[in-house]
Write a protein that holds these residues in place. Structure first.
Motif, short mmCIF file in Angstrom:
data_model
loop_
_atom_site.label_atom_id
_atom_site.label_comp_id
_atom_site.label_asym_id
_atom_site.label_seq_id
_atom_site.Cartn_x
_atom_site.Cartn_y
_atom_site.Cartn_z
N LYS A 22 4.84 -13.98 -8.10
CA LYS A 22 3.60 -14.06 -7.33
C LYS A 22 2.53 -13.22 -8.00
O LYS A 22 2.81 -12.16 -8.55
N GLN A 23 1.30 -13.66 -7.91
CA GLN A 23 0.22 -12.95 -8.56
C GLN A 23 -0.37 -11.87 -7.66
O GLN A 23 -0.25 -11.92 -6.44
N HIS A 24 -1.02 -10.91 -8.28
CA HIS A 24 -1.75 -9.85 -7.59
C HIS A 24 -3.04 -10.47 -7.05
O HIS A 24 -3.50 -11.48 -7.58
N PRO A 25 -3.64 -9.91 -6.01
CA PRO A 25 -4.90 -10.48 -5.49
C PRO A 25 -6.01 -10.64 -6.53
O PRO A 25 -6.89 -11.48 -6.37
N CYS A 26 -5.98 -9.86 -7.62
CA CYS A 26 -6.99 -9.99 -8.68
C CYS A 26 -6.73 -11.22 -9.55
O CYS A 26 -7.55 -11.57 -10.38
N ILE B 108 5.46 -0.97 -15.89
CA ILE B 108 6.26 -0.01 -15.14
C ILE B 108 5.80 1.40 -15.49
O ILE B 108 5.77 1.78 -16.65
N ILE B 109 5.45 2.18 -14.46
CA ILE B 109 5.00 3.55 -14.62
C ILE B 109 6.12 4.53 -14.30
O ILE B 109 6.26 5.56 -14.94
N GLN C 130 -2.17 0.62 -8.77
CA GLN C 130 -0.75 1.00 -8.79
C GLN C 130 -0.10 0.65 -7.47
O GLN C 130 -0.70 0.83 -6.42
N LEU C 131 1.14 0.15 -7.54
CA LEU C 131 1.89 -0.27 -6.35
C LEU C 131 3.26 0.39 -6.34
O LEU C 131 3.90 0.50 -7.38
N ALA D 73 14.98 4.52 -7.55
CA ALA D 73 15.23 3.67 -6.39
C ALA D 73 13.96 2.90 -6.03
O ALA D 73 14.02 1.75 -5.61
N ASP D 74 12.81 3.57 -6.17
CA ASP D 74 11.51 2.93 -6.00
C ASP D 74 10.82 2.90 -7.35
O ASP D 74 11.00 3.79 -8.17
N PHE D 75 10.03 1.88 -7.57
CA PHE D 75 9.28 1.74 -8.82
C PHE D 75 7.80 1.89 -8.52
O PHE D 75 7.33 1.51 -7.45
N ILE D 76 7.06 2.42 -9.48
CA ILE D 76 5.61 2.35 -9.45
C ILE D 76 5.23 1.40 -10.58
O ILE D 76 5.61 1.61 -11.73
#
Length: 62
Positions: A15-19, A26-27, A43-44, A31-34
């Motif tokens: 799925k695409q980002h709203p932009c 990957i930053i 950043q998400l 267990a969680d990714f940024i």
């Protein structure tokens, strides 16, 4: 078995980002990714299970 994802890898998501962009860098891993949108720099935070389900292609940085 979890995917081999590393900091600096570029991911193409289903799925695409709203932009309008599909590619994310990957930053932070764990267990969680940024992940960061490569177009608008947003950043998400996303859980590993959700991210692995959404990955279409892994583009590793060399």
């Amino acid at each position: 078995m979890p995917l081999d994802l590393k900091v600096g890898d570029i991911l193409e998501l289903k799925k695409q980002h709203p932009c309008g962009n599909h590619k994310f860098e990957i930053i932070r891993t764990g267990a969680d990714f940024i992940i960061k949108c490569t177009k608008c720099e947003k950043q998400l935070w996303i859980a590993r299970a959700n991210l692995e389900r959404r990955v279409k292609k892994i583009i590793t940085k060399e």
